[in-house]
Scaffold this motif. Structure first.
Motif, PDB file in Angstrom:
ATOM      1  N   LEU A 132       0.811  -1.211   0.000  1.00  0.00           N
ATOM      2  CA  LEU A 132       0.000   0.000   0.000  1.00  0.00           C
ATOM      3  C   LEU A 132       0.848   1.267   0.000  1.00  0.00           C
ATOM      4  N   ASN A 133       2.130   1.131   0.353  1.00  0.00           N
ATOM      5  CA  ASN A 133       3.094   2.217   0.230  1.00  0.00           C
ATOM      6  C   ASN A 133       4.462   1.568   0.009  1.00  0.00           C
ATOM      7  N   THR A 134       5.510   2.358  -0.101  1.00  0.00           N
ATOM      8  CA  THR A 134       6.818   1.789  -0.424  1.00  0.00           C
ATOM      9  C   THR A 134       7.903   2.354   0.484  1.00  0.00           C
ATOM     10  N   PRO A 135       9.045   1.656   0.538  1.00  0.00           N
ATOM     11  CA  PRO A 135      10.164   2.180   1.326  1.00  0.00           C
ATOM     12  C   PRO A 135      10.700   3.507   0.782  1.00  0.00           C
ATOM     13  N   HIS A 136      10.348   3.859  -0.450  1.00  0.00           N
ATOM     14  CA  HIS A 136      10.748   5.154  -1.007  1.00  0.00           C
ATOM     15  C   HIS A 136       9.916   6.294  -0.422  1.00  0.00           C
ATOM     16  N   ASP A 137       8.723   5.931   0.110  1.00  0.00           N
ATOM     17  CA  ASP A 137       7.784   6.951   0.583  1.00  0.00           C
ATOM     18  C   ASP A 137       7.716   7.097   2.100  1.00  0.00           C
ATOM     19  N   VAL A 138       7.953   5.993   2.818  1.00  0.00           N
ATOM     20  CA  VAL A 138       7.785   6.012   4.280  1.00  0.00           C
ATOM     21  C   VAL A 138       8.918   5.234   4.957  1.00  0.00           C
ATOM     22  N   ALA A 139       9.063   5.454   6.250  1.00  0.00           N
ATOM     23  CA  ALA A 139      10.046   4.715   7.046  1.00  0.00           C
ATOM     24  C   ALA A 139       9.603   3.255   7.167  1.00  0.00           C
ATOM     25  N   PRO A 140      10.542   2.329   7.392  1.00  0.00           N
ATOM     26  CA  PRO A 140      10.179   0.901   7.471  1.00  0.00           C
ATOM     27  C   PRO A 140       9.056   0.593   8.459  1.00  0.00           C
ATOM     28  N   GLN A 141       9.025   1.261   9.599  1.00  0.00           N
ATOM     29  CA  GLN A 141       7.980   0.973  10.594  1.00  0.00           C
ATOM     30  C   GLN A 141       6.599   1.459  10.158  1.00  0.00           C
ATOM     31  N   GLU A 142       6.532   2.246   9.069  1.00  0.00           N
ATOM     32  CA  GLU A 142       5.262   2.760   8.562  1.00  0.00           C
ATOM     33  C   GLU A 142       4.777   2.035   7.305  1.00  0.00           C
ATOM     34  N   LEU A 143       5.536   1.032   6.851  1.00  0.00           N
ATOM     35  CA  LEU A 143       5.114   0.282   5.658  1.00  0.00           C
ATOM     36  C   LEU A 143       3.804  -0.439   5.928  1.00  0.00           C
ATOM     37  N   LEU A 144       2.915  -0.433   4.951  1.00  0.00           N
ATOM     38  CA  LEU A 144       1.625  -1.121   5.041  1.00  0.00           C
ATOM     39  C   LEU A 144       1.559  -2.169   3.934  1.00  0.00           C
ATOM     40  N   THR A 145       1.357  -3.414   4.344  1.00  0.00           N
ATOM     41  CA  THR A 145       1.290  -4.532   3.407  1.00  0.00           C
ATOM     42  C   THR A 145       0.068  -5.373   3.749  1.00  0.00           C
ATOM     43  N   GLU A 146      -0.783  -5.611   2.764  1.00  0.00           N
ATOM     44  CA  GLU A 146      -1.891  -6.542   2.961  1.00  0.00           C
ATOM     45  C   GLU A 146      -1.440  -7.936   2.547  1.00  0.00           C
ATOM     46  N   ILE A 147      -1.716  -8.911   3.389  1.00  0.00           N
ATOM     47  CA  ILE A 147      -1.483 -10.320   3.075  1.00  0.00           C
ATOM     48  C   ILE A 147      -2.839 -10.924   2.731  1.00  0.00           C
ATOM     49  N   TRP A 148      -2.946 -11.501   1.530  1.00  0.00           N
ATOM     50  CA  TRP A 148      -4.196 -12.109   1.065  1.00  0.00           C
ATOM     51  C   TRP A 148      -4.015 -13.622   1.016  1.00  0.00           C
ATOM     52  N   VAL A 149      -4.898 -14.349   1.667  1.00  0.00           N
ATOM     53  CA  VAL A 149      -4.903 -15.818   1.615  1.00  0.00           C
ATOM     54  C   VAL A 149      -6.167 -16.244   0.877  1.00  0.00           C
ATOM     55  N   PRO A 150      -6.046 -16.978  -0.242  1.00  0.00           N
ATOM     56  CA  PRO A 150      -7.234 -17.388  -1.000  1.00  0.00           C
ATOM     57  C   PRO A 150      -8.040 -18.443  -0.227  1.00  0.00           C
ATOM     58  N   LEU A 151      -9.344 -18.239  -0.196  1.00  0.00           N
ATOM     59  CA  LEU A 151     -10.241 -19.103   0.573  1.00  0.00           C
ATOM     60  C   LEU A 151     -11.247 -19.817  -0.331  1.00  0.00           C
TER      61      LEU A 151
END
Length: 154
Positions: A132-151
């Protein structure tokens, strides 16, 4: 940690750079994909990774993954790139906040705690990360990543 169930009604077409080897080295595929996209007349809005194998059951050198960007299915491909898609269907989605190396903790909780107690069944399809954002834009502790598991469908 909180998991939501998401219904994806329409498949998402991707242009991907495939990667073989340890998942932690997928950055090489993202670098190649970034090089290609920077020479194009478009700016991909959504960035994904597809993880095809279970790292607890597959040797690191045999793991298959791909770095991808959401682009129309008719986008011309660059050298070494391939088409893929995120299929429509149901997904368990967990939002991870923090550096990428800490994603392992979120995955472990998702697969060892949440999934066995959820009443849901994972299907044989890749797990997905959406950045949802990148290390170019925010500090590592502010990175947002969605993990999707197919159901399994209901």
């Amino acid at each position: 940690m909180h998991v939501t169930i998401r219904q994806l009604d329409k498949a998402i077409p991707l242009v991907c750079c495939p990667h073989r080897g340890p998942y932690r080295q997928i950055g090489q595929a993202f670098d190649a994909l970034d090089s290609w996209t920077s020479g194009q007349a478009f700016e991909p809005a959504r960035v994904f990774a597809l993880y095809y194998d279970d790292p607890s059951a597959t040797p690191p050198e045999a793991l298959h993954s791909a770095a991808g960007v959401a682009l129309p299915a008719d986008t011309p491909l660059g050298d070494g790139l391939e088409r893929a898609e995120i299929p429509s269907g149901r997904y368990a989605v967990l939002l991870h906040k923090g550096p990428y190396p800490a994603l392992e903790v979120s995955y472990r909780w998702l697969f060892e705690q949440w999934l066995p107690n959820s009443g849901e069944t994972q299907i044989d399809a890749p797990c997905i990360e959406e950045y949802l954002n990148t290390p170019h834009d925010v500090a590592p502790q502010e990175l947002l990543t969605e993990i999707w598991v197919p159901l399994q469908a209901r």
